[in-house]
Design a protein around this motif. Sequence first.
Motif, mmCIF file in Angstrom:
data_model
loop_
_atom_site.group_PDB
_atom_site.id
_atom_site.type_symbol
_atom_site.label_atom_id
_atom_site.label_comp_id
_atom_site.label_asym_id
_atom_site.label_seq_id
_atom_site.Cartn_x
_atom_site.Cartn_y
_atom_site.Cartn_z
ATOM 1 N N GLU B 490 0.824 -1.222 0.000
ATOM 2 C CA GLU B 490 0.000 0.000 0.000
ATOM 3 C C GLU B 490 0.852 1.265 0.000
ATOM 4 O O GLU B 490 0.325 2.378 -0.016
ATOM 5 N N THR B 491 2.181 1.075 0.041
ATOM 6 C CA THR B 491 3.077 2.212 0.255
ATOM 7 C C THR B 491 2.947 3.294 -0.816
ATOM 8 O O THR B 491 2.806 4.479 -0.514
ATOM 9 N N ARG B 492 3.004 2.868 -2.066
ATOM 10 C CA ARG B 492 2.995 3.853 -3.154
ATOM 11 C C ARG B 492 1.732 4.723 -3.108
ATOM 12 O O ARG B 492 1.806 5.949 -3.195
ATOM 13 N N ALA B 493 0.596 4.072 -2.947
ATOM 14 C CA ALA B 493 -0.667 4.813 -2.951
ATOM 15 C C ALA B 493 -0.745 5.774 -1.764
ATOM 16 O O ALA B 493 -1.135 6.938 -1.907
ATOM 17 N N MET B 494 -0.317 5.284 -0.601
ATOM 18 C CA MET B 494 -0.449 6.137 0.581
ATOM 19 C C MET B 494 0.522 7.313 0.536
ATOM 20 O O MET B 494 0.146 8.458 0.817
ATOM 21 N N VAL B 495 1.765 7.040 0.167
ATOM 22 C CA VAL B 495 2.750 8.122 0.094
ATOM 23 C C VAL B 495 2.320 9.149 -0.953
ATOM 24 O O VAL B 495 2.383 10.363 -0.723
ATOM 25 N N ALA B 496 1.827 8.673 -2.086
ATOM 26 C CA ALA B 496 1.392 9.599 -3.145
ATOM 27 C C ALA B 496 0.258 10.481 -2.649
ATOM 28 O O ALA B 496 0.218 11.686 -2.927
ATOM 29 N N ASP B 497 -0.670 9.891 -1.902
ATOM 30 C CA ASP B 497 -1.807 10.653 -1.396
ATOM 31 C C ASP B 497 -1.320 11.797 -0.493
ATOM 32 O O ASP B 497 -1.745 12.944 -0.632
ATOM 33 N N PHE B 498 -0.426 11.457 0.425
ATOM 34 C CA PHE B 498 0.082 12.491 1.335
ATOM 35 C C PHE B 498 0.933 13.523 0.590
ATOM 36 O O PHE B 498 0.864 14.714 0.894
ATOM 37 N N LEU B 499 1.717 13.084 -0.370
ATOM 38 C CA LEU B 499 2.528 14.038 -1.131
ATOM 39 C C LEU B 499 1.630 15.011 -1.891
ATOM 40 O O LEU B 499 1.881 16.219 -1.923
#
Lengths: 80, 521
Positions: B490-499
């Motif tokens: 889930e890392t990519r999706a979550m980091v992208a959301d916060f970025l």
Amino acid sequence: MRLEKKGHAAMATHHAPTDATVWKIVKNVGDVVAEGEEIVILESMKMEVPVLAEQDGTVTKLHVEPNQAIAEDEPVADVE
Amino acid sequence: MNDEWKAKLTEFESRRKRARELGGQRRIDRAHTAGRYTIRERLERAAESFSEVGEFATYDDVDALGNLRGQLPASYVMGLGTFAGRHVAIGGEDFTVRAGAPQTYLDRMKGGLGGFIEDLAHEYRIPLVMFMEGVGGDVAAQGEKGHSYLVSSLSWKRSYELLAEVPVLAMVSGASAGGTAGRTVLSHFSVMTKDSVFFAGGPPLVKRALGKDLTKEELGGAQVATRSGAIDNLAEDEDDAFEQLKTFLSYMPQNVWEMPPRGERTDPVDRPLDEILDILPTNGRKPYKAVSVIEPIVDRGSFFEIGKYWGKSVTTGLARLDGIPVGVLASNPMHLGGAMDAQAAEKQIRFVDMCSTFHLPLVYLVDVPGFMVGPDAERNNVVRWGMRAIQSLVEAEVPVVTVQVRKAYGMAVSATSDPDGLSLRIAWPTAEWGDLPVDGGVDAGFHREIEEAEDPDAYRTAVQQRMRDLADPWRTVEAFGVEAMIDPRETRAMVADFLNASLHKVRTDLGPQKRQWTIRP
């Protein structure tokens, strides 16, 4: 990997990627190795850092012994 | 066209022709034989357009006794260029004219240390691209002036000022020594071709000063300069170096007042990340290459590593995530188990400062067993450098997203997030943390109690078990001592959301950095 021409076969000296101690000799002189196989496993900061064969061939020389301290870039094994 | 025009234009053309001839065919041939371009060929190949400034500035070529041999073009070629589709101030030393010596013989320097090219970058707020090939000052300069001079009469202020304003890029091909070497490192990104050399002083100087015979490659070849950290990246040849400069620039804004340019959003943020589970060993004794974990998370093919050959226990580079340019840092367990030594700290500081200057958010993948220990580490002043690395994160004015990949032990962990900012630390189930790992920590903390026990081994085992239970990361998650625990996929999706959300902050924080402190300890 540094390739040194010796006769017709290409000899590759494999070097330590990091400061470490020699933890385990996996392949001995005369053993056949395939590219990507572990030759020696070093231990650095409690991590097992493998020295992998960079080509198919035979181990012709081991520059290290178990428990020996080794610095980055020092030779570990020759494969030819 | 009347005769007067004809005469004026004829003179113009003959002067232009002379300017194009550089230091003469013999010296041009020498560059070509060595596999290098001349400065004019560099500009021609690298820039899409070029409006030259100071084309007819001239150098009086004299022999060692001061007799005029003739006139040559000044030893620097520069102007306004288009590079990777962007306006840049661009130029470089002409090595065929007195080895690219500083143009102290002109009323105004063209470049190399201040000069018009640096004023252009400063005034128009556009990046500076420099092709460095020169050996710095020489004794001939005093012949031109009629007297010797204090080098401190020349100011470096503009060169430093630019570091806080616009991207500064440097390429070394050939030799970069003395003042030219100094100017090279005053950049955000530098690249050298593999057969170039870089040093404070060359072999003749070293021979005189230290009596040591060294080849120029032994002294300052690419192997030395990219491992000391003086130069960031290595290039196969000049064309490769041009490409690396362009790639670097693609993540950068034109200046600190503008947003970093967002790339295309063609790589879905929710694409499958299953390969991470194969790449990341769950056995903490097994290392992996940091790059192998970075690449699946960021936009495909977008990771551009910087400083690969030094400070190797921290991998740094630029990337895009959902098109957003970001600075990526990752502990690299392949080197010193990922422990932060003085070099890694120095590399991290420079990288974090640069990303913060240009408003690139940071993503840090953490697997750090601590600051490096041992006699070498102490001799290299690891504690001071490590504390400076922590400061770089405290001072950074950009959003920081931290991913706790595996280990996070000791003070070095403070150099991986921003406790005074949002402090968003996202853990994977493989994460572990604490002051010290349980196994070594139990002996260090309870050795007297263990020694005095009736059965020390059994006592040690019991203490270890208790400490292991307490160290279970889920306990920290339950106490909200870490902000999130996620499936690594889930890392990519979550980091992208916060970025994406963080860009609201970035947009309103544009401009020069507002550093809290003026010095590092």
